[in-house]
Design a protein around this motif. Sequence first.
Motif, PDB file in Angstrom:
ATOM      1  N   VAL A  72      61.427  84.050 -14.106  1.00 35.87           N
ATOM      2  CA  VAL A  72      61.888  84.995 -15.123  1.00 35.87           C
ATOM      3  C   VAL A  72      61.851  86.433 -14.635  1.00 35.87           C
ATOM      4  N   LEU A  73      61.062  86.699 -13.613  1.00 32.82           N
ATOM      5  CA  LEU A  73      60.993  88.026 -13.002  1.00 32.82           C
ATOM      6  C   LEU A  73      61.793  88.016 -11.707  1.00 32.82           C
ATOM      7  N   PRO A  74      62.073  89.176 -11.143  1.00 29.74           N
ATOM      8  CA  PRO A  74      62.794  89.189  -9.868  1.00 29.74           C
ATOM      9  C   PRO A  74      61.971  88.537  -8.752  1.00 29.74           C
ATOM     10  N   GLY A  75      62.625  87.721  -7.982  1.00 30.18           N
ATOM     11  CA  GLY A  75      61.952  87.079  -6.857  1.00 30.18           C
ATOM     12  C   GLY A  75      62.484  85.680  -6.625  1.00 30.18           C
ATOM     13  N   PRO A  76      62.167  85.122  -5.477  1.00 26.90           N
ATOM     14  CA  PRO A  76      62.647  83.772  -5.120  1.00 26.90           C
ATOM     15  C   PRO A  76      61.764  82.690  -5.727  1.00 26.90           C
ATOM     16  N   GLY A  77      61.890  82.465  -7.038  1.00 30.44           N
ATOM     17  CA  GLY A  77      60.997  81.569  -7.769  1.00 30.44           C
ATOM     18  C   GLY A  77      60.885  80.174  -7.211  1.00 30.44           C
ATOM     19  N   TRP A  78      62.022  79.479  -7.056  1.00 20.00           N
ATOM     20  CA  TRP A  78      61.973  78.092  -6.590  1.00 20.00           C
ATOM     21  C   TRP A  78      61.428  77.998  -5.176  1.00 20.00           C
ATOM     22  N   LEU A  79      61.765  78.948  -4.339  1.00 20.09           N
ATOM     23  CA  LEU A  79      61.265  78.936  -2.973  1.00 20.09           C
ATOM     24  C   LEU A  79      59.742  79.051  -2.954  1.00 20.09           C
ATOM     25  N   VAL A  80      59.198  79.913  -3.796  1.00 19.26           N
ATOM     26  CA  VAL A  80      57.743  80.096  -3.857  1.00 19.26           C
ATOM     27  C   VAL A  80      57.082  78.853  -4.461  1.00 19.26           C
ATOM     28  N   ILE A  81      57.715  78.248  -5.455  1.00 24.52           N
ATOM     29  CA  ILE A  81      57.154  77.021  -6.038  1.00 24.52           C
ATOM     30  C   ILE A  81      57.075  75.927  -4.980  1.00 24.52           C
ATOM     31  N   PHE A  82      58.141  75.766  -4.197  1.00 24.52           N
ATOM     32  CA  PHE A  82      58.102  74.749  -3.140  1.00 24.52           C
ATOM     33  C   PHE A  82      57.095  75.115  -2.060  1.00 24.52           C
ATOM     34  N   GLY A  83      56.879  76.408  -1.831  1.00 25.57           N
ATOM     35  CA  GLY A  83      55.832  76.838  -0.906  1.00 25.57           C
ATOM     36  C   GLY A  83      54.455  76.422  -1.403  1.00 25.57           C
TER      37      GLY A  83
END
Length: 154
Positions: A72-83
């Motif tokens: 919901v905020l700026p940033g690579p959400g899905w990439l960080v979740i997979f990280g």
Amino acid sequence: MNAESDERIEAAEKAPPESAPGGTTKVEKVERELGSRAPGFIKASRPLHLSWQVGVFVVGLGVVVAGVLMLVLPGPGWLVIFGGMAIWATEFVWAQLVLRWTKRKVTEAAQRALDPKVRRRNIILTTVGLVIMAVLVGIYVWKFGLALPWTVGE
């Protein structure tokens, strides 16, 4: 899990281990062993290993929560979740299985996207969508004019 992945695992288990460059077998290259990747001295002590697992879980949880916030905020959400899932996969079998499933699905989707029929359809749909958007913007500008935000008050 679906039958395709079960067949692949069974075939990997039945295949004789052939030596590959670097001392690893071909079976090991197909599927890595499930389980903890903690150093041996940590696995040797039960309390130390439990502490290690708690630490890995907390760090992975922090990364996953940051990824969810980035949806919901700026940033690579899905990439960080997979990280975060990858961090958990260093220690937990369930996370390793989730990552394997995800990698398989992403690979299948990439192969489908490279199909010429699908690419042609996607290009046509994108072109039609852009033409519709351009027509709508043109109608809006024709009807209301082009009012730039910094000149609205004048």
